[in-house]
Motif scaffolding. Structure first.
Motif, PDB file in Angstrom:
ATOM      1  N   THR A 120       0.823  -1.224   0.000  1.00 23.39           N
ATOM      2  CA  THR A 120       0.000   0.000   0.000  1.00 23.39           C
ATOM      3  C   THR A 120       0.849   1.262   0.000  1.00 23.39           C
ATOM      4  OG1 THR A 120      -0.095  -0.006   2.437  1.00 23.39           O
ATOM      5  CG2 THR A 120      -1.844  -1.186   1.250  1.00 23.39           C
ATOM      6  N   TRP A 121       2.158   1.123  -0.128  1.00 21.24           N
ATOM      7  CA  TRP A 121       3.049   2.278   0.019  1.00 21.24           C
ATOM      8  C   TRP A 121       2.789   3.344  -1.034  1.00 21.24           C
ATOM      9  CZ3 TRP A 121       5.871   3.990   3.844  1.00 21.24           C
ATOM     10  CH2 TRP A 121       6.850   4.969   3.614  1.00 21.24           C
ATOM     11  N   GLU A 122       2.703   2.950  -2.286  1.00 20.87           N
ATOM     12  CA  GLU A 122       2.549   3.929  -3.348  1.00 20.87           C
ATOM     13  C   GLU A 122       1.150   4.545  -3.375  1.00 20.87           C
ATOM     14  OE1 GLU A 122       4.911   5.067  -5.019  1.00 20.87           O
ATOM     15  OE2 GLU A 122       6.415   3.660  -4.303  1.00 20.87           O
ATOM     16  N   ARG A 123       0.166   3.838  -2.857  1.00 21.75           N
ATOM     17  CA  ARG A 123      -1.210   4.325  -2.945  1.00 21.75           C
ATOM     18  C   ARG A 123      -1.501   5.404  -1.905  1.00 21.75           C
ATOM     19  NH1 ARG A 123      -4.826  -0.825  -2.582  1.00 21.75           N
ATOM     20  NH2 ARG A 123      -2.965  -1.704  -1.597  1.00 21.75           N
ATOM     21  N   TYR A 124      -1.208   5.136  -0.642  1.00 20.17           N
ATOM     22  CA  TYR A 124      -1.540   6.135   0.378  1.00 20.17           C
ATOM     23  C   TYR A 124      -0.610   6.102   1.596  1.00 20.17           C
ATOM     24  CZ  TYR A 124      -3.939   1.997   2.274  1.00 20.17           C
ATOM     25  OH  TYR A 124      -4.241   0.741   2.708  1.00 20.17           O
ATOM     26  N   THR A 125       0.050   4.969   1.860  1.00 19.99           N
ATOM     27  CA  THR A 125       0.840   4.856   3.085  1.00 19.99           C
ATOM     28  C   THR A 125       2.034   5.800   3.082  1.00 19.99           C
ATOM     29  OG1 THR A 125       0.236   2.519   3.133  1.00 19.99           O
ATOM     30  CG2 THR A 125       1.971   3.221   4.635  1.00 19.99           C
ATOM     31  N   ARG A 126       2.690   5.957   1.931  1.00 20.94           N
ATOM     32  CA  ARG A 126       3.857   6.834   1.877  1.00 20.94           C
ATOM     33  C   ARG A 126       3.493   8.261   2.248  1.00 20.94           C
ATOM     34  NH1 ARG A 126       6.864   7.964  -3.740  1.00 20.94           N
ATOM     35  NH2 ARG A 126       4.766   8.737  -4.194  1.00 20.94           N
ATOM     36  N   MET A 127       2.395   8.769   1.722  1.00 19.69           N
ATOM     37  CA  MET A 127       1.977  10.135   2.018  1.00 19.69           C
ATOM     38  C   MET A 127       1.707  10.320   3.505  1.00 19.69           C
ATOM     39  SD  MET A 127       1.408  13.157   0.899  1.00 19.69           S
ATOM     40  CE  MET A 127       1.376  12.882  -0.887  1.00 19.69           C
ATOM     41  N   ARG A 128       1.013   9.368   4.115  1.00 17.02           N
ATOM     42  CA  ARG A 128       0.680   9.476   5.532  1.00 17.02           C
ATOM     43  C   ARG A 128       1.927   9.471   6.401  1.00 17.02           C
ATOM     44  NH1 ARG A 128      -4.388   5.145   5.942  1.00 17.02           N
ATOM     45  NH2 ARG A 128      -5.830   6.285   4.573  1.00 17.02           N
ATOM     46  N   PHE A 129       2.812   8.516   6.155  1.00 14.57           N
ATOM     47  CA  PHE A 129       4.021   8.416   6.970  1.00 14.57           C
ATOM     48  C   PHE A 129       4.944   9.617   6.754  1.00 14.57           C
ATOM     49  CE2 PHE A 129       2.673   4.144   7.753  1.00 14.57           C
ATOM     50  CZ  PHE A 129       3.311   3.768   8.923  1.00 14.57           C
ATOM     51  N   THR A 130       5.013  10.102   5.521  1.00 19.09           N
ATOM     52  CA  THR A 130       5.878  11.253   5.247  1.00 19.09           C
ATOM     53  C   THR A 130       5.370  12.500   5.947  1.00 19.09           C
ATOM     54  OG1 THR A 130       6.441  10.327   3.075  1.00 19.09           O
ATOM     55  CG2 THR A 130       6.905  12.653   3.432  1.00 19.09           C
ATOM     56  N   ILE A 131       4.063  12.706   5.945  1.00 16.44           N
ATOM     57  CA  ILE A 131       3.486  13.862   6.634  1.00 16.44           C
ATOM     58  C   ILE A 131       3.753  13.785   8.130  1.00 16.44           C
ATOM     59  CG2 ILE A 131       1.311  14.979   7.258  1.00 16.44           C
ATOM     60  CD1 ILE A 131       0.269  14.309   4.478  1.00 16.44           C
TER      61      ILE A 131
END
Length: 333
Positions: free
Chosen positions: A104-115
């Motif tokens: 799920t990293w490319e879909r939404y997880t990366r954005m959440r963790f980066t924020i």
């Protein structure tokens, strides 16, 4: 000057400056080989360079900072590197999350963790600056206690999350087949455990020092035992943990190994599942390479992309990854 060379600042200056030079060498290798700088590896190196430089300045200019008139500089160069260190190891948590939540990293997880990563580190940096201004103006023991307790809480949360994702990585290694296990380095679990022990001991020290039971002093005139205590505290709580990150993300292939020309000739080497070649009388199966050891793949961000999950695309080329660190020269696109 004699007290400087006979005390703890000089050996710590040697260690921090040596580590900073090693990190600088790695950064130069990345830039020289034209690898993508938007990668976990480069992030670790950049943060490590800033942290090592600030610490080297603290110990190199210790004679200057020890003067009462330079108290603000002493506090600043002592505390800001702690924030940089926290940013470095919280980035390690982000990398572990990238591996654990790969599907799920490319879909939404990366954005959440980066924020969350950016927000937490910016807030902590602002709070640290505010606290430095207050402490320089109203220096007292109560403020030191508050600082120690806050450091303990922050690093305890960090090691707890790091331990959680280290446990998740261990489960991944146990529950995948033998070929997929080889995609994670054997050292990643021991390194995580050692970092956990280092920062846990630091949390314990912060709690003890907050109540005045034990406090490490940074000044001249310390006894031999006190100098040894200061040296090993910085060695265990700061230097060794970062060295472990360097070990984990050390390998940087040269352009002629990881360049696009060779990759374009053998793009199918990234196919999953492993290709099989039929030879009369037997089947030869290509074995996947170990994490960080495949000369065709550079960065740690895409080492585990589709080799850990069956639902991944059939073909994977690190060149098209948002974290790809393939040399940008020679692109045919």
């Amino acid at each position: 000057m004699t007290s400087y060379f006979s005390g703890v600042p000089f050996p710590l200056l040697i260690l921090y400056s040596s580590l900073t030079l090693i990190v600088s060498f790695q950064i130069i290798r990345i830039l020289y080989n034209k690898h993508n700088i938007f990668s976990f590896r480069f992030g670790f190196l950049l943060l490590g360079f800033i942290w090592g430089l600030l610490r080297s300045l603290l110990w190199g200019l210790f004679d200057v900072f020890i003067e009462p008139k330079n108290f603000a500089g002493q506090v600043t160069f002592f505390l800001i590197p702690i924030n940089v260190q926290f940013a470095t190891f919280s980035l390690l948590v982000l990398f572990y999350a990238h591996v654990v939540h790969r599907t799920t990293w490319e879909r939404y997880t990366r954005m959440r963790f980066t924020i969350v990563y950016l927000s937490v580190n910016i807030i902590l940096l602002v709070l640290q600056i505010v606290w430095i201004v207050i402490f320089v103006k109203y220096s007292n023991y109560l403020l030191q206690q508050i600082q120690a307790v806050l450091n303990c809480i922050v690093f305890f949360l960090l090691v707890s999350i790091l331990a959680f994702y280290g446990w998740k990585l261990r489960i991944i290694k146990q529950n995948t087949n033998r070929h997929l296990q080889s995609q994670l380095p054997l050292s990643i679990i021991p390194i995580t455990f050692f970092i956990f022990l280092c920062f846990t001991s630091r949390c314990i020290y912060d709690v003890v020092s907050a109540f005045g039971e034990f406090n490490i002093k940074l000044e001249y005139g310390l006894t031999l035992r006190e100098n040894i205590t200061v040296f090993f505290s910085y060695l265990v709580w700061e230097i060794l943990p970062y060295i472990l990150i360097l070990v984990l993300f050390w390998r940087i292939p040269t352009t002629h190994i990881g360049g696009l020309a060779r990759r374009n000739k053998n793009v199918n080497s990234f196919a999953y599942p492993p290709q099989t070649a039929v030879v009369p009388g037997r089947i030869i199966q290509q074995q996947p390479s170990r994490l960080f050891l495949d000369p065709q793949r550079y960065d740690s961000d895409d080492e585990t992309t589709n080799l850990l999950y069956k639902g991944s695309p059939v073909l994977y080329s690190g060149r098209h990854s948002p974290y790809s660190t393939t040399p940008v020269s020679g692109s045919s696109e």
